[in-house]
Write an enzyme that holds these catalytic residues in place. Structure first.
Site, short mmCIF file in Angstrom:
data_model
loop_
_atom_site.label_atom_id
_atom_site.label_comp_id
_atom_site.label_asym_id
_atom_site.label_seq_id
_atom_site.Cartn_x
_atom_site.Cartn_y
_atom_site.Cartn_z
N GLU A 175 76.49 22.31 18.63
CA GLU A 175 75.95 21.35 19.70
C GLU A 175 74.80 20.82 19.36
OE1 GLU A 175 78.71 24.34 21.55
OE2 GLU A 175 77.07 24.49 20.10
N ASN A 232 73.95 20.22 16.15
CA ASN A 232 74.26 19.40 15.10
C ASN A 232 74.59 18.14 15.72
OD1 ASN A 232 73.68 21.28 13.39
ND2 ASN A 232 75.94 21.51 12.83
N TYR A 279 75.48 36.36 12.17
CA TYR A 279 74.58 37.59 12.70
C TYR A 279 74.34 37.19 14.09
CZ TYR A 279 75.03 39.12 8.02
OH TYR A 279 75.56 39.56 6.58
N ASN A 331 86.51 23.30 18.43
CA ASN A 331 85.67 23.81 17.18
C ASN A 331 85.90 25.12 17.08
OD1 ASN A 331 83.50 23.54 15.12
ND2 ASN A 331 82.45 21.99 16.69
N ARG A 361 86.60 28.87 15.78
CA ARG A 361 86.21 29.49 14.96
C ARG A 361 86.76 31.07 14.95
NH1 ARG A 361 85.01 25.32 13.63
NH2 ARG A 361 82.62 24.55 13.00
N ALA A 364 81.01 18.50 8.95
CA ALA A 364 81.70 17.06 8.98
C ALA A 364 82.04 16.82 10.40
CB ALA A 364 82.68 17.18 7.96
N ASP A 387 81.06 17.91 13.37
CA ASP A 387 80.02 17.55 14.20
C ASP A 387 79.41 16.21 13.99
OD1 ASP A 387 80.23 20.15 15.33
OD2 ASP A 387 78.67 20.96 13.76
#
Length: 322
Positions: free
Chosen positions: A39, A41, A108, A169, A171, A258, A260
């Site tokens: 976000e 980015n 992390y 997005n 992940r 890319a 974002d």
């Protein structure tokens, strides 16, 4: 002259430690500090393109948090609604950068300030006058309170009369496929604009991406669904039909960010009332520029830089600025 931001993004921003180019993460000895977060980015991309963007999120009361906020401010992002957590740390991301082999990304973020985002931080006044709110699936996957905050943000965007843009997005390190389907899948039906990878729509909706896009247009709130295909072409689906955009042939230095950048390019075009053909071209151009720079945001252009590059990429104009 606007008296508030055009766009609000909300989510995680981490300190990024990027290994020297081409060096595997486990062998790297030199790292460059930057900022990472889907976000943030997008907010950076929009700010550089000339839009007033606000980022809502949490960082720790630590040097990493100070660095993150300083970098966001330097890009012209409004961080007036960001909060500094006195106890939880700022998240950290370590990764390497390779143009032609898999990038190793290590997060992390467990127990970080970003995961403590809650609905209380989503103040209605933060969305006053905003035209669009952009969210991703990462934020609701961070924690239950972050998921509640995301839902509150969508609700308050509706109350403010703002459109909602959503990029899943996905992940996989954040959860199982089932968890993504359960937590993030419903957000697809709440968005006015969906920007999703082909594989993401297949995961979250089942079936083919084109069929999923059609279903969102017919049964959800979506007015436009942009699908980023595996072959790097992009297609925009709307009630008026579809249009496609091939990728621009550039040499990628760092592929991370890319998506974002593509989102920032598309949203900028949407804010300026451009048609889908031009919006796809600008989004592809911004993404092509982003992957030619290191870190997530180095290659993000200004509006003038975007227009210059788009002319060079699409019309064969002189690529050298003389």
């Amino acid at each position: 002259m606007r008296n508030g931001p055009e766009v609000v993004t909300c989510g995680e921003a981490m300190l990024l430690m990027l290994a020297e180019p081409g060096m595997p993460l486990e062998r790297a000895t030199h790292f460059r500090r930057s900022v990472a977060g889907a976000e943030s980015n997008v907010a950076a991309g929009l700010a550089r393109l000339g839009h007033w963007a606000r980022w809502i999120g949490r960082v720790g009361d630590d040097p990493a948090g100070e660095a993150v906020l300083r970098e966001l401010r330097a890009d012209g992002i409004d961080v007036s609604c960001a909060e500094i957590d006195p106890e939880a740390p700022t998240g950290l991301l370590l990764r390497d950068s390779h143009p032609e082999r898999a990038v190793d990304v290590q997060y992390y973020r467990r127990g970080s300030a970003a995961g403590l985002l809650s609905p209380d931080q989503i103040a209605p006044e933060a969305l006053s006058g905003v035209r669009l709110v952009h969210i991703t699936g990462i934020t609701p996957m961070l924690s239950e309170t972050a998921a509640q905050a995301t839902r509150a943000l969508v609700e308050r965007a509706r109350q403010a009369g703002a459109a909602v843009s959503f990029d899943p997005n996905v992940r996989h390190k954040l959860g199982t496929d089932h968890e993504w389907i359960r937590i993030v899948g419903p957000l697809l039906r709440e968005a006015d604009l969906v920007l999703a990878g082909e594989d993401e729509l297949e995961l979250l909706l089942g079936g083919g991406a084109a069929e999923g896009a059609k279903a969102l247009l017919e049964m959800g709130r979506a007015r436009t669904v942009v699908v980023k295909r595996r072959d790097r072409t992009a297609v925009a689906h709307s009630p008026e039909g579809t249009c496609e955009q091939p990728p621009f042939p550039v040499r990628a230095v760092d592929p991370v960010g890319a998506g974002d950048a593509f989102a920032a390019g598309w949203i900028s075009a949407w804010l300026r009332g451009l048609d889908h053909e031009r919006a796809l071209a600008e989004a592809a151009c911004v993404a092509a520029l982003a992957v030619q720079g290191l870190a997530d945001t180095d290659g993000l252009p200004t509006a003038a830089g975007r227009d210059r590059a788009l002319e060079a990429l699409s019309r064969g104009a002189d690529a050298v600025r003389r």
